[in-house]
Design a protein around this motif. Structure first.
Motif, PDB file in Angstrom:
ATOM      1  N   THR A  49      -8.476 -16.583  -3.658  1.00 58.04           N
ATOM      2  CA  THR A  49      -7.982 -17.224  -2.347  1.00 58.04           C
ATOM      3  C   THR A  49      -7.238 -15.896  -1.743  1.00 58.04           C
ATOM      4  OG1 THR A  49      -7.557 -19.291  -3.536  1.00 58.04           O
ATOM      5  CG2 THR A  49      -6.649 -18.743  -1.210  1.00 58.04           C
ATOM      6  N   THR A  50      -7.635 -15.913  -0.253  1.00 53.76           N
ATOM      7  CA  THR A  50      -6.822 -15.063   0.494  1.00 53.76           C
ATOM      8  C   THR A  50      -6.261 -15.813   1.709  1.00 53.76           C
ATOM      9  OG1 THR A  50      -8.646 -14.214   1.728  1.00 53.76           O
ATOM     10  CG2 THR A  50      -8.252 -12.952  -0.201  1.00 53.76           C
ATOM     11  N   ALA A  51      -5.075 -15.607   2.164  1.00 52.41           N
ATOM     12  CA  ALA A  51      -4.448 -16.063   3.190  1.00 52.41           C
ATOM     13  C   ALA A  51      -4.531 -14.958   4.316  1.00 52.41           C
ATOM     14  CB  ALA A  51      -2.892 -16.655   3.071  1.00 52.41           C
ATOM     15  N   ARG A  52      -5.107 -15.275   5.505  1.00 52.96           N
ATOM     16  CA  ARG A  52      -5.404 -14.371   6.409  1.00 52.96           C
ATOM     17  C   ARG A  52      -4.618 -14.358   7.732  1.00 52.96           C
ATOM     18  NH1 ARG A  52      -8.537 -10.259   4.342  1.00 52.96           N
ATOM     19  NH2 ARG A  52     -10.198 -11.094   3.125  1.00 52.96           N
ATOM     20  N   GLY A  53      -4.107 -15.763   8.124  1.00 52.42           N
ATOM     21  CA  GLY A  53      -3.640 -15.781   9.473  1.00 52.42           C
ATOM     22  C   GLY A  53      -2.581 -16.919   9.400  1.00 52.42           C
ATOM     23  N   ILE A  54      -1.494 -16.953  10.487  1.00 52.76           N
ATOM     24  CA  ILE A  54      -0.657 -18.159  10.596  1.00 52.76           C
ATOM     25  C   ILE A  54      -0.314 -18.320  12.000  1.00 52.76           C
ATOM     26  CG2 ILE A  54       1.122 -16.311  10.009  1.00 52.76           C
ATOM     27  CD1 ILE A  54       2.724 -18.834   8.476  1.00 52.76           C
ATOM     28  N   ASN A  55      -0.082 -19.312  12.490  1.00 57.27           N
ATOM     29  CA  ASN A  55       0.439 -19.564  13.781  1.00 57.27           C
ATOM     30  C   ASN A  55       1.774 -19.964  13.861  1.00 57.27           C
ATOM     31  OD1 ASN A  55       0.498 -22.349  13.356  1.00 57.27           O
ATOM     32  ND2 ASN A  55      -1.176 -22.784  14.385  1.00 57.27           N
ATOM     33  N   ASN A  56       2.383 -20.306  14.841  1.00 65.66           N
ATOM     34  CA  ASN A  56       3.839 -20.538  15.022  1.00 65.66           C
ATOM     35  C   ASN A  56       4.168 -22.065  14.691  1.00 65.66           C
ATOM     36  OD1 ASN A  56       4.718 -17.886  16.139  1.00 65.66           O
ATOM     37  ND2 ASN A  56       3.755 -18.424  17.961  1.00 65.66           N
ATOM     38  N   ARG A  57       3.309 -22.645  14.422  1.00 65.78           N
ATOM     39  CA  ARG A  57       3.490 -23.906  13.804  1.00 65.78           C
ATOM     40  C   ARG A  57       3.352 -23.912  12.235  1.00 65.78           C
ATOM     41  NH1 ARG A  57       3.111 -27.644  18.159  1.00 65.78           N
ATOM     42  NH2 ARG A  57       1.805 -26.574  20.011  1.00 65.78           N
ATOM     43  N   GLY A  58       3.106 -22.731  11.785  1.00 67.82           N
ATOM     44  CA  GLY A  58       3.129 -22.643  10.281  1.00 67.82           C
ATOM     45  C   GLY A  58       1.923 -23.070   9.655  1.00 67.82           C
ATOM     46  N   VAL A  59       0.746 -23.282  10.300  1.00 66.84           N
ATOM     47  CA  VAL A  59      -0.555 -23.706   9.825  1.00 66.84           C
ATOM     48  C   VAL A  59      -1.224 -22.305   9.621  1.00 66.84           C
ATOM     49  CG1 VAL A  59      -2.859 -24.586  10.430  1.00 66.84           C
ATOM     50  CG2 VAL A  59      -0.821 -25.640  11.598  1.00 66.84           C
ATOM     51  N   ILE A  60      -1.680 -22.346   8.198  1.00 63.66           N
ATOM     52  CA  ILE A  60      -2.387 -20.886   7.427  1.00 63.66           C
ATOM     53  C   ILE A  60      -3.843 -21.040   7.664  1.00 63.66           C
ATOM     54  CG2 ILE A  60      -2.380 -19.770   5.686  1.00 63.66           C
ATOM     55  CD1 ILE A  60       0.568 -20.876   5.003  1.00 63.66           C
ATOM     56  N   VAL A  61      -4.440 -20.190   7.804  1.00 67.89           N
ATOM     57  CA  VAL A  61      -5.944 -20.053   7.554  1.00 67.89           C
ATOM     58  C   VAL A  61      -6.064 -18.930   6.627  1.00 67.89           C
ATOM     59  CG1 VAL A  61      -6.447 -21.164   9.821  1.00 67.89           C
ATOM     60  CG2 VAL A  61      -6.399 -18.634   9.447  1.00 67.89           C
TER      61      VAL A  61
END
Length: 284
Positions: A79-91
């Motif tokens: 698993t790799t986490a690549r991005g996060i927005n200002n709402r805390g949603v992670i992709v």
């Protein structure tokens, strides 16, 4: 799927300058990790990325206020986490088997799988505050970039006349950053219907890995000397560059930037171990 309409195309053929930004660097590592690779940072200072544990297994992580949380997609071998927005949603992405990679969106610790039809590889690399996901896909014959929304699904987005496009970052204005080839790997900015590729001055290859709401881009550049280390960079709104290099390291990578100009990435120490860092801008 359909291609993004290209309103204009131009390639960078100008000489870029250098700015004199200064940074205070702080290092951090996932506890007990062999390697730590931060990917992105949001305006709350939450950092996501991935690490390699003592068994050489790869896991995602989030880091906020000195506390790490591990991210493992269900049934994943990696698993790799690549991005996060200002709402805390992670992709990010995960491998459910040795032959496939799929993307994911994680909201409140709940995973949604993203798999572009007909592909063997789908990675979700970034997400903006409107929930638009940007990423990369591969099929048996090609690879390229995509955008995804919950209403419209997948849409391919490729740099014109390229054979490989990776979209690594997106902001709320819909600006995109990533890399494209051939002939050599160059970074690009897609903004206002126009594509522009660029290289860090004197670089053999350049990748665009993060973009903030102002359109500042961070990434990695590699020199023409193959024995010299790669380093990070910041490209400002004027197209000028600052090198992002962790002091005393044997190479650095700048992966993400928030609206306050805080940059995350990783650096290599003298033993070859990768550590995470946060670069906080100081006075110019």
């Amino acid at each position: 799927m359909h291609k993004l309409f290209v309103l204009a195309l131009f390639c960078s053929a100008v000489t870029f300058g250098f700015s004199q930004a200064s940074y205070n660097y702080n290092t951090f590592d996932y506890p007990g990790a062999l390697q730590t690779y931060p990917s992105a940072i949001n305006n709350s200072g939450e950092i996501v990325g991935y690490f390699i544990d003592s068994d050489n297994l790869t896991h995602g992580f989030s880091y906020l206020n000195g506390t790490f949380a591990t991210i493992n997609a269900p049934h994943a071998t990696l698993t790799t986490a690549r991005g996060i927005n200002n709402r805390g949603v992670i992709v990010g992405s995960f491998d459910p088997s040795s032959s496939t990679t799929e993307g994911f969106i994680m909201r409140n610790k709940t995973f949604e799988v993203l798999t572009m039809p007909g592909t063997t590889f789908t990675s979700a690399n970034a997400i903006n505050d409107s929930g638009v996901v940007a990423g990369t896909y591969s099929t048996a014959n090609s690879d390229g970039g995509y955008l995804w929304t919950s209403q419209g699904g997948f849409r391919t987005v490729d740099y014109p006349n390229s054979t490989s496009t990776s979209i690594n970052a997106i902001n709320d204005a819909g600006q995109l950053a990533g890399q494209v080839s051939p002939p050599f790997i160059s970074a690009f900015l897609y903004s206002g219907g126009q594509w522009a590729d660029f290289y860090y001055p004197g670089a053999m290859t350049t990748t665009g890995d993060g973009i903030n709401q102002s359109g500042e881009i961070v990434g990695i550049w590699s020199p023409s000397n193959p024995t010299a280390p790669s380093e990070g960079f910041l490209r400002d709104l004027n197209g000028d560059f600052s090198e992002i290099a962790f002091p005393g390291s044997n190479g650095s990578a700048a992966s993400g930037i928030n609206d306050a100009g805080m940059i995350v990435g990783n650096y290599t120490d003298s033993s070859g171990k990768e550590h995470g860092f946060v670069a906080i801008p100081g006075e110019k």
